[in-house]
Design a protein around this motif. Sequence first.
Motif, PDB file in Angstrom:
ATOM      1  N   ASN A  75       0.828  -1.212   0.000  1.00 41.02           N
ATOM      2  CA  ASN A  75       0.000   0.000   0.000  1.00 41.02           C
ATOM      3  C   ASN A  75       0.860   1.260   0.000  1.00 41.02           C
ATOM      4  OD1 ASN A  75      -2.356  -1.478  -0.015  1.00 41.02           O
ATOM      5  ND2 ASN A  75      -2.574  -1.451   2.207  1.00 41.02           N
ATOM      6  N   LYS A  76       1.945   1.263   0.751  1.00 38.41           N
ATOM      7  CA  LYS A  76       2.831   2.432   0.784  1.00 38.41           C
ATOM      8  C   LYS A  76       3.475   2.643  -0.573  1.00 38.41           C
ATOM      9  CE  LYS A  76       6.281   4.819   3.312  1.00 38.41           C
ATOM     10  NZ  LYS A  76       5.896   5.923   4.113  1.00 38.41           N
TER      11      LYS A  76
ATOM     12  N   ASP B 211       7.031  12.433  -0.125  1.00 40.63           N
ATOM     13  CA  ASP B 211       7.576  11.553   0.900  1.00 40.63           C
ATOM     14  C   ASP B 211       8.609  10.581   0.331  1.00 40.63           C
ATOM     15  OD1 ASP B 211       7.764  10.862   3.515  1.00 40.63           O
ATOM     16  OD2 ASP B 211       6.060   9.486   3.510  1.00 40.63           O
ATOM     17  N   HIS B 212       9.207  10.948  -0.807  1.00 37.06           N
ATOM     18  CA  HIS B 212      10.192  10.041  -1.442  1.00 37.06           C
ATOM     19  C   HIS B 212      11.552  10.216  -0.789  1.00 37.06           C
ATOM     20  CE1 HIS B 212       7.994   8.292  -4.733  1.00 37.06           C
ATOM     21  NE2 HIS B 212       7.426   9.463  -4.993  1.00 37.06           N
TER      22      HIS B 212
ATOM     23  N   HIS C 170       2.786  14.549  -2.225  1.00 34.74           N
ATOM     24  CA  HIS C 170       3.054  14.517  -0.789  1.00 34.74           C
ATOM     25  C   HIS C 170       4.536  14.728  -0.517  1.00 34.74           C
ATOM     26  CE1 HIS C 170       3.335  12.671   3.286  1.00 34.74           C
ATOM     27  NE2 HIS C 170       2.146  13.260   3.430  1.00 34.74           N
TER      28      HIS C 170
ATOM     29  N   ALA D 266      -0.844  11.458  -5.893  1.00 38.22           N
ATOM     30  CA  ALA D 266      -0.943  11.996  -4.537  1.00 38.22           C
ATOM     31  C   ALA D 266       0.351  11.756  -3.760  1.00 38.22           C
ATOM     32  CB  ALA D 266      -2.117  11.356  -3.810  1.00 38.22           C
ATOM     33  N   GLY D 267       0.975  10.627  -3.977  1.00 39.06           N
ATOM     34  CA  GLY D 267       2.232  10.334  -3.304  1.00 39.06           C
ATOM     35  C   GLY D 267       3.351  11.239  -3.762  1.00 39.06           C
ATOM     36  N   HIS D 268       3.389  11.535  -5.073  1.00 31.78           N
ATOM     37  CA  HIS D 268       4.402  12.459  -5.584  1.00 31.78           C
ATOM     38  C   HIS D 268       4.165  13.856  -5.028  1.00 31.78           C
ATOM     39  CE1 HIS D 268       6.560   9.866  -8.345  1.00 31.78           C
ATOM     40  NE2 HIS D 268       5.388   9.335  -8.705  1.00 31.78           N
TER      41      HIS D 268
ATOM     42  N   SER E  72       1.787   6.954  -6.807  1.00 35.90           N
ATOM     43  CA  SER E  72       0.622   7.660  -7.344  1.00 35.90           C
ATOM     44  C   SER E  72       0.895   9.164  -7.418  1.00 35.90           C
ATOM     45  CB  SER E  72      -0.603   7.394  -6.460  1.00 35.90           C
ATOM     46  OG  SER E  72      -0.433   8.026  -5.201  1.00 35.90           O
TER      47      SER E  72
ATOM     48  N   GLU F 251       2.296   1.694  -3.514  1.00 35.13           N
ATOM     49  CA  GLU F 251       1.268   2.175  -4.441  1.00 35.13           C
ATOM     50  C   GLU F 251       0.979   3.655  -4.212  1.00 35.13           C
ATOM     51  OE1 GLU F 251      -2.161  -0.283  -4.061  1.00 35.13           O
ATOM     52  OE2 GLU F 251      -1.244  -1.987  -5.089  1.00 35.13           O
ATOM     53  N   PHE F 252       0.937   4.069  -2.937  1.00 32.47           N
ATOM     54  CA  PHE F 252       0.694   5.476  -2.637  1.00 32.47           C
ATOM     55  C   PHE F 252       1.849   6.347  -3.139  1.00 32.47           C
ATOM     56  CE2 PHE F 252       1.510   9.045   0.286  1.00 32.47           C
ATOM     57  CZ  PHE F 252       0.397   9.815  -0.013  1.00 32.47           C
ATOM     58  N   LEU F 253       3.084   5.923  -2.894  1.00 30.08           N
ATOM     59  CA  LEU F 253       4.225   6.730  -3.312  1.00 30.08           C
ATOM     60  C   LEU F 253       4.360   6.794  -4.827  1.00 30.08           C
ATOM     61  CD1 LEU F 253       6.887   5.679  -0.657  1.00 30.08           C
ATOM     62  CD2 LEU F 253       5.579   7.812  -0.765  1.00 30.08           C
TER      63      LEU F 253
END
Length: 101
Positions: free
Chosen positions: A83-84, A98-99, A96, A92-94, A90, A86-88
């Motif tokens: 899940n983490k 959080d990379h 956010h 929304a993850g970009h 996406s 997939e979120f990163l």
Amino acid sequence: MRPSAVSHSAMPTGKAYIGWWGSMGGPAQKGIYTYTQSSYQQRAFAGALHGYLFWGYKRLAAQAPYFVIPFAAGYGTYVWAKNKAEFLASKAGHAHGDHHH
């Protein structure tokens, strides 16, 4: 120098020889007992299903903590990481940010 000894097989010879495997043609052997059981008495799997349903369940339940807890921990880690990731990956993850490369 002495020549090497002749190599013989381990099969007995002379009066002790009864015959090769499967082709016994010598004298009848004495002192050999054979025990058999009637085919009506042989029940190889008698009670096997009943024994498995009760004793097998008991053994499995006794060992459950040793394989259920590690399996649950491993599966939980797998689901969390999937899940983490997939979120990163996406949008929304970009966004956010959080990379950590």
